[in-house]
Design an enzyme around this catalytic site. Sequence first.
Site, PDB file in Angstrom:
ATOM      1  N   GLU A 155       5.044  12.458 -23.787  1.00 45.70           N
ATOM      2  CA  GLU A 155       6.815  12.248 -24.004  1.00 45.70           C
ATOM      3  C   GLU A 155       7.127  11.157 -24.973  1.00 45.70           C
ATOM      4  O   GLU A 155       8.286  11.331 -25.466  1.00 45.70           O
ATOM      5  CB  GLU A 155       7.095  11.550 -22.430  1.00 45.70           C
ATOM      6  CG  GLU A 155       7.246  12.459 -21.232  1.00 45.70           C
ATOM      7  CD  GLU A 155       7.443  12.242 -20.005  1.00 45.70           C
ATOM      8  OE1 GLU A 155       7.801  13.154 -19.043  1.00 45.70           O
ATOM      9  OE2 GLU A 155       7.211  11.305 -19.682  1.00 45.70           O
ATOM     10  N   ASP A 187      -0.847   3.954  -6.389  1.00 44.40           N
ATOM     11  CA  ASP A 187      -1.902   4.111  -7.207  1.00 44.40           C
ATOM     12  C   ASP A 187      -3.229   2.993  -7.066  1.00 44.40           C
ATOM     13  O   ASP A 187      -4.436   3.152  -7.715  1.00 44.40           O
ATOM     14  CB  ASP A 187      -1.182   3.610  -8.660  1.00 44.40           C
ATOM     15  CG  ASP A 187      -0.263   4.555  -9.486  1.00 44.40           C
ATOM     16  OD1 ASP A 187      -0.103   5.497  -8.742  1.00 44.40           O
ATOM     17  OD2 ASP A 187       0.172   4.421 -10.385  1.00 44.40           O
ATOM     18  N   GLY A 220       7.334  -1.261  -6.144  1.00 49.98           N
ATOM     19  CA  GLY A 220       7.338   0.164  -6.829  1.00 49.98           C
ATOM     20  C   GLY A 220       7.580   1.155  -5.830  1.00 49.98           C
ATOM     21  O   GLY A 220       8.107   0.949  -4.744  1.00 49.98           O
ATOM     22  N   GLN A 272       4.844  10.744  -6.200  1.00 47.70           N
ATOM     23  CA  GLN A 272       4.777  11.318  -4.835  1.00 47.70           C
ATOM     24  C   GLN A 272       3.575  10.646  -3.966  1.00 47.70           C
ATOM     25  O   GLN A 272       3.874  10.648  -2.680  1.00 47.70           O
ATOM     26  CB  GLN A 272       4.479  12.723  -4.961  1.00 47.70           C
ATOM     27  CG  GLN A 272       5.905  13.425  -5.003  1.00 47.70           C
ATOM     28  CD  GLN A 272       6.806  13.234  -3.862  1.00 47.70           C
ATOM     29  OE1 GLN A 272       6.313  12.974  -2.768  1.00 47.70           O
ATOM     30  NE2 GLN A 272       8.102  12.969  -4.104  1.00 47.70           N
TER      31      GLN A 272
HETATM   32  C1  LIG Z   1       4.885   5.626 -18.152  1.00 52.38           C
HETATM   33  C2  LIG Z   1       4.676   6.256 -16.830  1.00 52.38           C
HETATM   34  C3  LIG Z   1       5.232   7.276 -16.640  1.00 52.38           C
HETATM   35  C4  LIG Z   1       4.896   7.765 -15.379  1.00 52.38           C
HETATM   36  N1  LIG Z   1       5.410   9.191 -15.177  1.00 52.38           N
HETATM   37  C5  LIG Z   1       5.423   9.820 -14.075  1.00 52.38           C
HETATM   38  C6  LIG Z   1       5.919  10.921 -13.546  1.00 52.38           C
HETATM   39  O1  LIG Z   1       6.657  11.658 -14.763  1.00 52.38           O
HETATM   40  N2  LIG Z   1       5.990  11.342 -12.584  1.00 52.38           N
HETATM   41  C7  LIG Z   1       5.179  10.802 -11.401  1.00 52.38           C
HETATM   42  O2  LIG Z   1       5.262  11.199 -10.410  1.00 52.38           O
HETATM   43  N3  LIG Z   1       4.465   9.776 -11.654  1.00 52.38           N
HETATM   44  C8  LIG Z   1       4.496   9.148 -12.842  1.00 52.38           C
HETATM   45  N4  LIG Z   1       4.065   8.013 -13.201  1.00 52.38           N
HETATM   46  C9  LIG Z   1       3.111   7.377 -12.113  1.00 52.38           C
HETATM   47  C10 LIG Z   1       3.843   6.601 -11.091  1.00 52.38           C
HETATM   48  O3  LIG Z   1       4.865   5.798 -11.768  1.00 52.38           O
HETATM   49  C11 LIG Z   1       3.010   5.679 -10.400  1.00 52.38           C
HETATM   50  O4  LIG Z   1       2.007   6.586  -9.684  1.00 52.38           O
HETATM   51  C12 LIG Z   1       3.754   4.945  -9.293  1.00 52.38           C
HETATM   52  O5  LIG Z   1       4.843   3.993  -9.728  1.00 52.38           O
HETATM   53  C13 LIG Z   1       2.888   4.135  -8.106  1.00 52.38           C
HETATM   54  O6  LIG Z   1       3.514   3.460  -7.373  1.00 52.38           O
HETATM   55  P1  LIG Z   1       2.912   2.185  -6.786  1.00 52.38           P
HETATM   56  O7  LIG Z   1       3.975   1.589  -5.663  1.00 52.38           O
HETATM   57  O8  LIG Z   1       1.475   2.537  -6.336  1.00 52.38           O
HETATM   58  O9  LIG Z   1       2.663   1.391  -8.009  1.00 52.38           O
HETATM   59  P2  LIG Z   1       3.999   0.716  -8.925  1.00 52.38           P
HETATM   60  O10 LIG Z   1       5.099   1.554  -8.780  1.00 52.38           O
HETATM   61  O11 LIG Z   1       3.115   0.380 -10.044  1.00 52.38           O
HETATM   62  O12 LIG Z   1       4.316  -0.810  -8.446  1.00 52.38           O
HETATM   63  C14 LIG Z   1       3.526  -1.656  -8.142  1.00 52.38           C
HETATM   64  C15 LIG Z   1       4.257  -2.926  -7.691  1.00 52.38           C
HETATM   65  O13 LIG Z   1       3.447  -3.793  -7.541  1.00 52.38           O
HETATM   66  C16 LIG Z   1       3.846  -5.259  -8.127  1.00 52.38           C
HETATM   67  N5  LIG Z   1       2.721  -6.025  -8.151  1.00 52.38           N
HETATM   68  C17 LIG Z   1       1.551  -5.746  -8.741  1.00 52.38           C
HETATM   69  N6  LIG Z   1       0.515  -6.696  -8.638  1.00 52.38           N
HETATM   70  C18 LIG Z   1       1.148  -7.686  -7.744  1.00 52.38           C
HETATM   71  C19 LIG Z   1       0.739  -8.865  -7.198  1.00 52.38           C
HETATM   72  N7  LIG Z   1      -0.634  -9.409  -7.343  1.00 52.38           N
HETATM   73  N8  LIG Z   1       1.662  -9.521  -6.276  1.00 52.38           N
HETATM   74  C20 LIG Z   1       2.781  -9.101  -6.291  1.00 52.38           C
HETATM   75  N9  LIG Z   1       3.226  -8.023  -6.538  1.00 52.38           N
HETATM   76  C21 LIG Z   1       2.465  -7.021  -7.500  1.00 52.38           C
HETATM   77  C22 LIG Z   1       4.404  -4.807  -9.352  1.00 52.38           C
HETATM   78  O14 LIG Z   1       5.390  -5.849  -9.833  1.00 52.38           O
HETATM   79  C23 LIG Z   1       5.241  -3.555  -8.913  1.00 52.38           C
HETATM   80  O15 LIG Z   1       6.294  -3.847  -8.083  1.00 52.38           O
HETATM   81  C24 LIG Z   1       4.222   7.349 -14.339  1.00 52.38           C
HETATM   82  C25 LIG Z   1       3.748   5.973 -14.489  1.00 52.38           C
HETATM   83  C26 LIG Z   1       3.941   5.200 -15.833  1.00 52.38           C
HETATM   84  C27 LIG Z   1       3.418   4.092 -16.076  1.00 52.38           C
END
Ligand SMILES: Cc1cc2nc3c(=O)[nH]c(=O)nc-3n(C[C@H](O)[C@H](O)[C@H](O)COP(=O)(O)OP(=O)(O)OC[C@H]3O[C@@H](n4cnc5c(N)ncnc54)[C@H](O)[C@@H]3O)c2cc1C
Length: 470
Positions: A180, A319, A19, A331
Site C-alpha cells: 500500500e 496481536d 487499539g 478481526q
Molecule cells: C500499517 C498497518 C496496516 C495494517 N493493515 C491492516 C489491514 O488492512 N487489515 C487488518 O485487519 N489489519 C491490519 N493491520 C493489523 C491491525 O492493525 C492489528 O492486527 C490490530 O491493530 C491489532 O489490535 P491490537 O488491539 O491487538 O493492537 P493495537 O491496535 O496495536 O493496539 C495496541 C494498544 O496498546 C497500547 N500499548 C502498547 N503497549 C502498552 C503498554 N505497555 N501500556 C499501555 N498501553 C500499551 C498502544 O498504545 C495501543 O493503544 C495493520 C497494521 C499496521 C501496523
Amino acid sequence: MNSQSVGNRRHHVVVIGSGFGGLFGTKHLRRADVDVTLISKTSTHLFQPLLYQVATGILSTGEIAPATRLVLRNQKNAQVLMGEVVDVDLANQTVTSRLLNMDTVTHYDSLIVATGAQQSYFGNDQFATFAPGMKTIDDALELRARILGAFEQAELAKTQEERDRLLTFVVVGAGPTGVELAGQIAELADRTLEGTFRNIDPRDARVILLEGAGAVLGPMGPKLGGKAAKRLTKMGVEIQLNAMVTDVDAYGVVVKDADGSTRRIESACKVWSAGVQASPLGKMIAERSDGTQVDRAGRVIVEPDLTVKGHPNVFVVGDLMSVPDVPGQAQGAIQGSTYAAKAIKAGLKGQKPEERKPFKYFNKGSMATISRFDAVCQIGKIEFSGFLAWLAWLGLHLYYLVGYRSRIVTVIGWFVSFLGRNRGQMAATEQWVFARLAVEAVNADDQDADQLAAALGVPRRAPKQLGGAG
Ligand SMILES: Cc1cc2nc3c(=O)[nH]c(=O)nc-3n(C[C@H](O)[C@H](O)[C@H](O)COP(=O)(O)OP(=O)(O)OC[C@H]3O[C@@H](n4cnc5c(N)ncnc54)[C@H](O)[C@@H]3O)c2cc1C
C-alpha cells in the site's frame, strides 16, 4: 476467577491498550455490571490500516485516531487512564502504569491485555534510526515529512547523483503495508506532485519494494500476489524479490540477493514494514504465569479461552496472542476481545472458567489496496481484485472507522485524493523527522541525556525496564 462484587464494589475489569482489542473489549462491557479501566500509553484509538494514507498526505491523524476518552465519553462504567503499563503483578492482581514520572497502581478482578505488536528489525534495531516503521501516528507523520522532504531536497540538489539518491524511495517488506505504501508513494509522485517542482520531475522518482521472500503479499496466495505485483509494476514500482536487507544507513541500504551477492541502493528515504514483534508485556505476563510460553515473535501462546496458565481471569488478545490460524489482523483482535468480554460477563452470572467454550476465530478475509480504484481481496475461497475489490475495501474501512465525523471527513479526503490530483494533508515539518530521535536521546540512560533533559526542562522518565515499577 473472582467474578462477584467485592463488598459493595463492582467487579473491576482492567483493559490494557486502546487499539482494536482494547477498545472493542471495553465497548462490549458497556452494559455489564462491571467497572472498566482502560489504560493505554497512547491517548487515541489508532486505526492502523490507514496509517499509510496519513504518511502519504491523504488523511489527517484526526480521522484515523480519535481520542479514546471522547469515544468512551458516554460509556459511564468506563474510565480512561493514560500511561504505559510497566508491571503486571498476577499474584496481587495489580497493574502499574507510568505517565512520565507518575506511577499508578490499579487493582483488577479481570484483566484484558491488548498491547499489540511493534516493528521488528530482526535484531537490527539500529536500522530504525534511518528506516522508521509504520506502527504509530508519529511513524506516519515522520514518514510523510521524510517522503516530502526528499522531494524538497531533490529540487535543491547540486548533482545528478544526489538527486537520484533523494528521489529513490525504498520500502522494505511486501506485505499489505509495504504494498500500500509503495503504491501510494508512486501515486503521490506521479499525480499529486507532478508539475509542482521546477528543477525536478517528481515522476522520475524510483520506488523500490524489497521483499526477502519470493512473492508479493505472500500470505494472500500466488493469484492475488501476482495481480498486486503486476499492477505495482505498471505503476512504475520496482519489485525486487528474495532481496534481504542486511544494512541500513542514512544514505541507503545494503541488499543480499538469493545468489549470496550483495549490492547497495542509494536512497534517502527508507521505510521498514518487514516484521513484527509482540509488545514486551506479553513475555512478562507469560513468565509470571504458571508455565505459559511465548512464540518467536514474543506473542503469548494462550490457552483455548485466551487466558494464561493458572490465571483464568487474565486474557491476552489481539496481536499479542498466539493462536493457530488467527492472523495478526484487526478481526483477530476484535473477536478475541469480544470473546474475553463475554467470558467475563458469563463469569458474573456464575459460569466457571472450565465451562468456557474455546475461542473460535471466524475468518472474514483480508484485503490490500494497490492504488486508487484497485485492490485485492480474499474472502474465504473467493478471491477478486480491481475496482470491485477497491469498493469492498472502501466500504469495510469506512465501517470500522470509529465515529461519524471521522467517516465523513475521510470520505471527503478520499474524494479529493482519488478523483482529483490533490491531497489535503501535505503539511510536514522538520520536527516530525527529528523529534523521535530527540525523544529517544532524552530518554536514553546516560549522563548526556540527563543534561539534555535539564536543558530542555523536561522530566526524565524513570528507568523503563518492564517489571521494575514501584
Ligand atoms: C500499517 C498497518 C496496516 C495494517 N493493515 C491492516 C489491514 O488492512 N487489515 C487488518 O485487519 N489489519 C491490519 N493491520 C493489523 C491491525 O492493525 C492489528 O492486527 C490490530 O491493530 C491489532 O489490535 P491490537 O488491539 O491487538 O493492537 P493495537 O491496535 O496495536 O493496539 C495496541 C494498544 O496498546 C497500547 N500499548 C502498547 N503497549 C502498552 C503498554 N505497555 N501500556 C499501555 N498501553 C500499551 C498502544 O498504545 C495501543 O493503544 C495493520 C497494521 C499496521 C501496523
